[in-house]
Design a protein around this motif. Structure first.
Motif, short mmCIF file in Angstrom:
data_model
loop_
_atom_site.label_atom_id
_atom_site.label_comp_id
_atom_site.label_asym_id
_atom_site.label_seq_id
_atom_site.Cartn_x
_atom_site.Cartn_y
_atom_site.Cartn_z
N GLU A 109 1.50 8.88 -6.20
CA GLU A 109 1.79 10.16 -5.83
C GLU A 109 3.33 10.76 -6.95
N GLU A 110 3.47 9.89 -7.21
CA GLU A 110 5.31 10.04 -8.36
C GLU A 110 4.21 10.30 -9.44
N GLU A 111 2.95 9.85 -9.86
CA GLU A 111 2.42 9.55 -11.21
C GLU A 111 2.29 11.39 -11.72
N GLU A 112 1.20 10.96 -9.77
CA GLU A 112 0.40 13.05 -9.85
C GLU A 112 1.10 14.06 -9.83
N ARG A 121 0.89 -1.07 -0.04
CA ARG A 121 0.25 -0.47 0.27
C ARG A 121 0.40 1.46 0.00
N GLN A 122 2.21 1.63 0.59
CA GLN A 122 2.66 2.70 1.10
C GLN A 122 3.42 2.81 -0.22
N ARG A 123 4.20 1.74 -0.77
CA ARG A 123 4.33 1.52 -2.45
C ARG A 123 3.25 1.96 -3.85
N ALA A 152 0.67 3.95 -2.87
CA ALA A 152 0.90 5.45 -2.69
C ALA A 152 1.87 6.60 -3.22
N GLN A 153 3.00 5.80 -3.24
CA GLN A 153 4.09 6.64 -3.54
C GLN A 153 4.28 6.39 -5.15
N ALA A 154 3.28 5.44 -5.55
CA ALA A 154 4.18 5.31 -7.10
C ALA A 154 2.64 6.71 -7.37
#
Length: 295
Positions: free
Chosen positions: A282-285, A274-276, A278-280
């Motif tokens: 956020e990076e896409e956004e 889930r953390q990965r 969420a980070q992915a």
């Protein structure tokens, strides 16, 4: 710093002696549970048998004591964990000057011998039920639950308090600022954070109740638990059926530890995923956000 071969040998010998001392009695009882002689023995091994497990389950006193121990343990968990939770929360809310006195009061049952707790429980509730007309409370099971919960709840409080000290109070303040009520903060923020500690406290409370003897032997009155039945059998002479009971308890404990470890690793892996994710996201956004045009 280099370690000499002699020190390595001493350390290996110490580790071997430690594990033999720790696991040796379990190995002896495990082997005697499958041996045919009527008295527990490991050598000579006269023959493999499972009859002692059948005789164990056919023993009515043993099964009745086991059922009562399980029932009392569950009741102790239902009482001790909420009391421990309340005690831990109060510890973090009172003034620093009163914490030392409060800590001394709530932890004092742990320092009291179990015999004194058992006798005090019987004397107090006999007088209380006699004067208030509530004689139905003067029961062996109820007295045992009250007596055990009086000190097991302190263990639960210490476990929960250790987890509660790492809680960020800013989460509560943020929830209250956003319009949440105190019950909503408690059930939706505090309890999920304390879930591991609550589970650990419940397991410790059940195991402490299940193996307790000093308090139970005085407060149980005419009833009997597994520990009191085993104590009576040991005075009369032991049989391999008790070794079979030990094998079952150890097997259930090890199986429970394995299941808990598997579930814990799956939960940790899911949290990492889930953390990965969420980070992915956020990076896409961030990658999709157009850069501001130059003035």
């Amino acid at each position: 710093m280099t370690v000499s071969p002699f020190q390595r040998i001493l350390f290996a010998l110490y580790i071997a002696i430690f594990f033999v001392y720790l696991l040796g009695p379990l190995a002896v009882m495990g082997a005697s549970a499958f041996n045919t002689p009527e008295y527990p023995q490991v050598w000579p091994f006269e023959g493999f048998t499972l009859d002692w497990f059948g005789k164990l389950f056919a023993d009515q006193d043993m099964m009745y004591g086991l059922k009562m121990s399980l029932w009392i343990g569950l009741l102790v968990v239902c009482i001790s964990v909420p009391i421990g939770l309340a005690g831990a929360i109060v510890m973090t809310q009172i003034t620093p000057r009163a914490r030392s006195l409060y800590y001394l009061v709530v932890v004092s049952p742990v320092l009291t011998p179990g015999i004194i707790i058992g006798i005090s429980t019987v004397v107090f509730w006999r007088q209380f039920t006699g004067q208030t007309g509530t004689r139905f409370l003067y029961d062996g099971v109820i007295l045992t639950v009250f007596g055990q919960a009086s000190f097991i709840s302190a263990y639960c409080m210490l476990i929960i308090l250790a987890r509660l000290q790492r809680f960020d109070r800013a989460q509560e303040e943020a929830a209250l600022d956003l319009g949440a009520s105190y019950p909503q903060v408690f059930f939706h923020i505090l309890l999920p954070f304390l879930k591991p500690a609550l589970f650990s406290a419940a397991v410790l409370a059940f195991l402490s109740s299940f193996e307790n003897y000093n308090t139970t032997t005085f407060s149980i009155l005419s009833e009997k638990t597994l520990t009191t039945v085993l104590a009576g059998r040991m005075r009369q002479g032991t049989t391999p059926a008790i070794s079979a009971l030990a094998v079952i308890i150890v097997a259930v404990t090890v199986l429970g530890a394995i299941v808990y470890e598997i579930l814990k690793r799956r939960a940790d892996a899911a949290a990492v995923q889930r953390q990965r994710a969420a980070q992915a996201a956020e990076e896409e956004e961030l990658a999709g956000t157009p850069s501001p045009a130059p003035a």
